[in-house]
Design a protein around this motif. Structure first.
Motif, short mmCIF file in Angstrom:
data_model
loop_
_atom_site.label_atom_id
_atom_site.label_comp_id
_atom_site.label_asym_id
_atom_site.label_seq_id
_atom_site.Cartn_x
_atom_site.Cartn_y
_atom_site.Cartn_z
N ALA A 46 2.46 0.67 -3.35
CA ALA A 46 3.23 0.96 -4.57
C ALA A 46 4.72 0.96 -4.23
N ARG A 47 5.04 1.49 -3.08
CA ARG A 47 6.45 1.55 -2.67
C ARG A 47 6.97 0.15 -2.33
N ILE A 48 6.12 -0.68 -1.76
CA ILE A 48 6.51 -2.08 -1.50
C ILE A 48 6.75 -2.80 -2.83
N LEU A 49 5.85 -2.58 -3.80
CA LEU A 49 6.01 -3.21 -5.13
C LEU A 49 7.33 -2.81 -5.77
N ARG A 50 7.72 -1.55 -5.60
CA ARG A 50 8.97 -1.08 -6.21
C ARG A 50 10.20 -1.47 -5.38
N GLY A 51 9.96 -2.10 -4.23
CA GLY A 51 11.07 -2.52 -3.38
C GLY A 51 11.68 -1.39 -2.57
N GLU A 52 10.98 -0.26 -2.49
CA GLU A 52 11.51 0.89 -1.73
C GLU A 52 11.29 0.71 -0.22
N VAL B 213 -2.18 -16.58 10.23
CA VAL B 213 -1.72 -16.27 8.87
C VAL B 213 -2.52 -15.07 8.39
N HIS B 214 -1.82 -14.02 8.01
CA HIS B 214 -2.49 -12.83 7.46
C HIS B 214 -1.60 -12.29 6.35
N VAL B 215 -2.01 -12.61 5.14
CA VAL B 215 -1.22 -12.25 3.95
C VAL B 215 -2.06 -11.34 3.07
N LEU B 216 -1.41 -10.36 2.45
CA LEU B 216 -2.06 -9.45 1.52
C LEU B 216 -1.62 -9.80 0.11
N VAL B 217 -2.56 -9.84 -0.82
CA VAL B 217 -2.22 -10.04 -2.23
C VAL B 217 -2.64 -8.79 -2.98
N ILE B 218 -1.70 -8.23 -3.73
CA ILE B 218 -1.98 -6.99 -4.46
C ILE B 218 -1.68 -7.20 -5.95
N PRO B 219 -2.47 -6.54 -6.81
CA PRO B 219 -2.15 -6.62 -8.24
C PRO B 219 -0.91 -5.80 -8.56
N LYS B 220 -0.19 -6.19 -9.60
CA LYS B 220 0.98 -5.42 -10.03
C LYS B 220 0.56 -4.09 -10.65
N GLY B 221 -0.63 -4.05 -11.23
CA GLY B 221 -1.12 -2.82 -11.86
C GLY B 221 -1.55 -1.79 -10.82
N ALA B 222 -1.66 -0.55 -11.31
CA ALA B 222 -1.98 0.59 -10.43
C ALA B 222 -3.50 0.76 -10.31
N TYR B 223 -4.10 0.03 -9.38
CA TYR B 223 -5.54 0.12 -9.15
C TYR B 223 -5.81 0.52 -7.71
N VAL B 224 -6.62 1.56 -7.55
CA VAL B 224 -6.90 2.11 -6.23
C VAL B 224 -7.66 1.11 -5.36
N SER B 225 -8.60 0.43 -5.97
CA SER B 225 -9.57 -0.34 -5.16
C SER B 225 -10.13 -1.50 -5.97
N TRP B 226 -10.95 -2.29 -5.30
CA TRP B 226 -11.67 -3.38 -5.98
C TRP B 226 -12.54 -2.80 -7.09
N ASP B 227 -13.20 -1.69 -6.80
CA ASP B 227 -14.06 -1.07 -7.80
C ASP B 227 -13.24 -0.66 -9.03
N ASP B 228 -12.14 0.03 -8.79
CA ASP B 228 -11.26 0.49 -9.87
C ASP B 228 -10.77 -0.70 -10.70
N PHE B 229 -10.37 -1.76 -10.00
CA PHE B 229 -9.81 -2.94 -10.67
C PHE B 229 -10.85 -3.63 -11.55
#
Ligand code: 5GP
Length: 125
Positions: free
Chosen positions: A16-22, A46-62
């Motif tokens: 979340a802090r990375i998303l906000r640029g903190e 190559v090891h890249v992470l992709v995250i949703p912009k929305g606030a979802y805890v996990s795959w299950d939550d999403f």
């Protein structure tokens, strides 16, 4: 330590802090639905992470709570990122760790993209 996926979303988790640029990250891609950045401790060339912009805890939550537009946008973004990284022809591996047994460590959904070398048969250790 793996997270407890039943806890509510923590606005101060590291992603979340990375998303906000903190917190700085090595950005690969961003659109309305997703943000992609290099993992700080790469497990493959190559090891890249992709995250949703929305606030979802996990795959299950999403998959339970995200709108169809968010799910489509996030899924499409992963494909966009793998092509941007030129992994589509050689191939790659996607991974999501979910909750305790999945050993998820950061409580914001993330999809791992691994590439840049030949992987062997899947190992679950
Ligand atoms: P998990 O085990 O939750 O699926 O994976 C979490 C991933 O996040 C790990 O691969 C770890 O290296 C990565 N990670 C943790 N903290 C940071 C950070 O501050 N920046 C980046 N870029 N990656 C991180």
């Amino acid at each position: 330590m793996p997270i407890d996926p039943s806890l509510p979303y923590d606005d101060n988790n590291i992603f979340a802090r990375i998303l906000r640029g903190e917190i700085p990250s090595k950005k690969v891609w961003e659109d309305d639905y997703a943000f992609a950045f290099h993992d700080i401790r790469p497990q493959a060339p190559v090891h890249v992470l992709v995250i949703p912009k929305g606030a979802y805890v996990s795959w299950d939550d999403f998959t339970l709570k995200a709108s169809d537009a968010e799910i489509a946008g996030f899924t499409r973004a992963i494909g966009t990122v793998t092509r941007l990284l030129e992994l589509d022809t050689p191939g790659y591996r996607l991974m999501v760790n979910m909750g305790g047994h999945g050993h998820q460590e950061v409580p914001h959904l993330h999809v791992h993209i691994f590439g840049g070398r030949q992987f062997l048969h899947m190992i679950c250790d």
